[in-house]
Design a protein around this motif. Sequence first.
Motif, PDB file in Angstrom:
ATOM      1  N   UNK A   1      38.993  44.639  46.292  1.00 48.30           N
ATOM      2  CA  UNK A   1      37.615  44.478  45.863  1.00 48.30           C
ATOM      3  C   UNK A   1      36.663  44.932  46.949  1.00 48.30           C
ATOM      4  N   UNK A   2      35.393  44.620  46.751  1.00 45.54           N
ATOM      5  CA  UNK A   2      34.348  45.048  47.671  1.00 45.54           C
ATOM      6  C   UNK A   2      33.420  43.881  47.976  1.00 45.54           C
ATOM      7  N   UNK A   3      33.007  43.810  49.233  1.00 46.66           N
ATOM      8  CA  UNK A   3      32.064  42.793  49.679  1.00 46.66           C
ATOM      9  C   UNK A   3      30.885  43.532  50.296  1.00 46.66           C
ATOM     10  N   UNK A   4      29.680  43.181  49.851  1.00 48.43           N
ATOM     11  CA  UNK A   4      28.482  43.768  50.443  1.00 48.43           C
ATOM     12  C   UNK A   4      27.844  42.719  51.337  1.00 48.43           C
ATOM     13  N   UNK A   5      27.593  43.125  52.582  1.00 43.23           N
ATOM     14  CA  UNK A   5      26.967  42.213  53.548  1.00 43.23           C
ATOM     15  C   UNK A   5      25.591  42.757  53.901  1.00 43.23           C
ATOM     16  N   UNK A   6      24.678  41.833  54.211  1.00 46.26           N
ATOM     17  CA  UNK A   6      23.289  42.223  54.397  1.00 46.26           C
ATOM     18  C   UNK A   6      23.030  42.968  55.703  1.00 46.26           C
ATOM     19  N   UNK A   7      23.962  42.879  56.653  1.00 39.60           N
ATOM     20  CA  UNK A   7      23.652  43.557  57.909  1.00 39.60           C
ATOM     21  C   UNK A   7      24.884  44.105  58.608  1.00 39.60           C
ATOM     22  N   UNK A   8      24.658  45.237  59.301  1.00 37.01           N
ATOM     23  CA  UNK A   8      25.753  45.995  59.923  1.00 37.01           C
ATOM     24  C   UNK A   8      26.558  45.185  60.932  1.00 37.01           C
ATOM     25  N   UNK A   9      25.876  44.406  61.776  1.00 42.21           N
ATOM     26  CA  UNK A   9      26.624  43.695  62.815  1.00 42.21           C
ATOM     27  C   UNK A   9      27.463  42.577  62.199  1.00 42.21           C
ATOM     28  N   UNK A  10      26.970  41.928  61.145  1.00 41.66           N
ATOM     29  CA  UNK A  10      27.758  40.912  60.452  1.00 41.66           C
ATOM     30  C   UNK A  10      28.982  41.565  59.811  1.00 41.66           C
ATOM     31  N   UNK A  11      28.790  42.752  59.235  1.00 42.86           N
ATOM     32  CA  UNK A  11      29.903  43.465  58.606  1.00 42.86           C
ATOM     33  C   UNK A  11      30.955  43.840  59.651  1.00 42.86           C
ATOM     34  N   UNK A  12      30.528  44.331  60.800  1.00 45.25           N
ATOM     35  CA  UNK A  12      31.476  44.675  61.881  1.00 45.25           C
ATOM     36  C   UNK A  12      32.235  43.445  62.345  1.00 45.25           C
ATOM     37  N   UNK A  13      31.517  42.319  62.500  1.00 50.68           N
ATOM     38  CA  UNK A  13      32.172  41.068  62.909  1.00 50.68           C
ATOM     39  C   UNK A  13      33.214  40.636  61.876  1.00 50.68           C
TER      40      UNK A  13
END
Length: 88
Positions: A47-59
């Motif tokens: 599946x796919x998860x969309x996160x609101x910000x790049x640094x949170x996604x990298x973490x």
Amino acid sequence: MSKNLYVGNLAWSTTEDEVRSAFEAYGEVTSVKLIEDRETGRPRGFGFVEMSDDSAARDAIEALDGKDLGGRNLKVNEAKPRVERPRW
């Protein structure tokens, strides 16, 4: 800018809520979409998860890639743009 992540190797019993709560530990989740087979309606294991910000996604990628969820080791990385394929 939001970031779309691919989440693979999910157990078929995994719910969107379980995925959301795993990713929310690293930042705001704007959407979760688990993919189902068109014919059977059964989960396809990714599946796919969309996160609101790049640094949170990298973490989240760093923390969750290879981690156990529902007895399976997750595969988490940045989603690649969808390539349109011809329908036969």
